[in-house]
Design a protein around this motif. Structure first.
Motif, PDB file in Angstrom:
ATOM      1  N   HIS A 134      14.187 -93.267  36.581  1.00 45.26           N
ATOM      2  CA  HIS A 134      14.441 -92.598  35.741  1.00 45.26           C
ATOM      3  C   HIS A 134      15.456 -91.328  36.029  1.00 45.26           C
ATOM      4  CE1 HIS A 134      12.222 -93.995  32.267  1.00 45.26           C
ATOM      5  NE2 HIS A 134      11.094 -94.127  33.201  1.00 45.26           N
ATOM      6  N   ASP A 141      11.930 -96.519  28.946  1.00 43.22           N
ATOM      7  CA  ASP A 141      10.482 -96.583  28.425  1.00 43.22           C
ATOM      8  C   ASP A 141      10.320 -96.982  26.943  1.00 43.22           C
ATOM      9  OD1 ASP A 141       9.594 -95.894  30.928  1.00 43.22           O
ATOM     10  OD2 ASP A 141       9.235 -93.804  30.458  1.00 43.22           O
ATOM     11  N   HIS A 198       7.850 -99.892  30.774  1.00 45.12           N
ATOM     12  CA  HIS A 198       8.792 -99.564  31.715  1.00 45.12           C
ATOM     13  C   HIS A 198       9.525-100.453  32.117  1.00 45.12           C
ATOM     14  CE1 HIS A 198      10.334 -96.876  35.130  1.00 45.12           C
ATOM     15  NE2 HIS A 198      10.414 -98.194  35.636  1.00 45.12           N
TER      16      HIS A 198
END
Ligand SMILES: [Zn+2]
Length: 208
Positions: A134, A141, A198
């Motif tokens: 990220h 997500d 994710h």
């Protein structure tokens, strides 16, 4: 461990200053591959904009990133994404999510809900741990789906919920995500993922 996420809405902890070289090398995307990725997005009929490269403190960056504006289905909270992540997401939404909704739920998805993409944080937000994907705008997500018949599917409520068809839908989109992204994590992976799936384009493959 892997690219685990933190519960969202929290501020990432500050990393303690450490001596020595920076812990993360900034890797810029290959310009030719980036151009080809933009062409692929355009060919897919996607509306997107190219974002300026950004380098932040702590080794965080958004390089070669795009913002998806219209992929045919509304998606919440999509901002900076690396181009390969964005391309995989488009194909996943169209070729995995919609067919799975038709097959298992007899309807269409009218909105894909995410917690977002870029976030400057380490894996599990542990100070000193390596950076999450990220932190490079290289992960997304997914938290739920709104359906054309008015129903709502939530990863948190429905992954282990009572409706078997909904459970099968969620497992199908997760499994198909694992085929399109490098890494796919679900509530079955660890406690950090109790409320979302994710997907990232880091070093894989890994699917759980
Ligand atoms: Zn994540």
């Amino acid at each position: 461990m892997l690219n685990a996420c933190i519960p969202h809405g929290r501020t990432p902890p500050r990393r303690a200053p450490r001596p020595g070289p920076p812990p993360t090398t900034i890797v810029r995307p290959n310009p030719q591959e980036l151009t080809e990725c933009h062409v692929d997005l355009a060919r897919a009929g996607v509306q997107f904009r190219v974002l300026p490269d950004q380098v932040f403190s702590g080794g965080c960056s958004a390089l070669g990133a795009v913002q998806l504006l219209d992929i045919g289905v509304p998606v919440t909270n999509l901002r900076a994404m690396t181009c390969p992540l964005a391309l995989a997401f488009v194909h996943w939404a169209r070729e995995a999510v919609q067919p799975a909704a038709a097959q298992y739920l007899g309807t269409r998805v009218t909105r894909v809900e995410t917690f977002g993409t870029y976030s400057c944080r380490t894996v599990d937000s542990v100070p000193g741990a390596r950076l999450s994907e990220h932190a490079r705008a290289n992960a997304v997500d997914v938290s739920g789906f709104t359906l054309a018949d008015g129903r709502h599917v939530s990863v948190q409520q429905d992954w282990k919920g009572e409706d078997e068809r909904v459970r099968r839908f969620l497992r199908a989109v997760h499994r198909e995500g694992c085929r399109r992204f490098a890494i796919g994590l679900s509530p079955d992976s660890d406690a950090y993922h109790y409320n979302h799936m994710h997907f990232d384009m880091g070093r894989g493959p890994y699917c759980r």
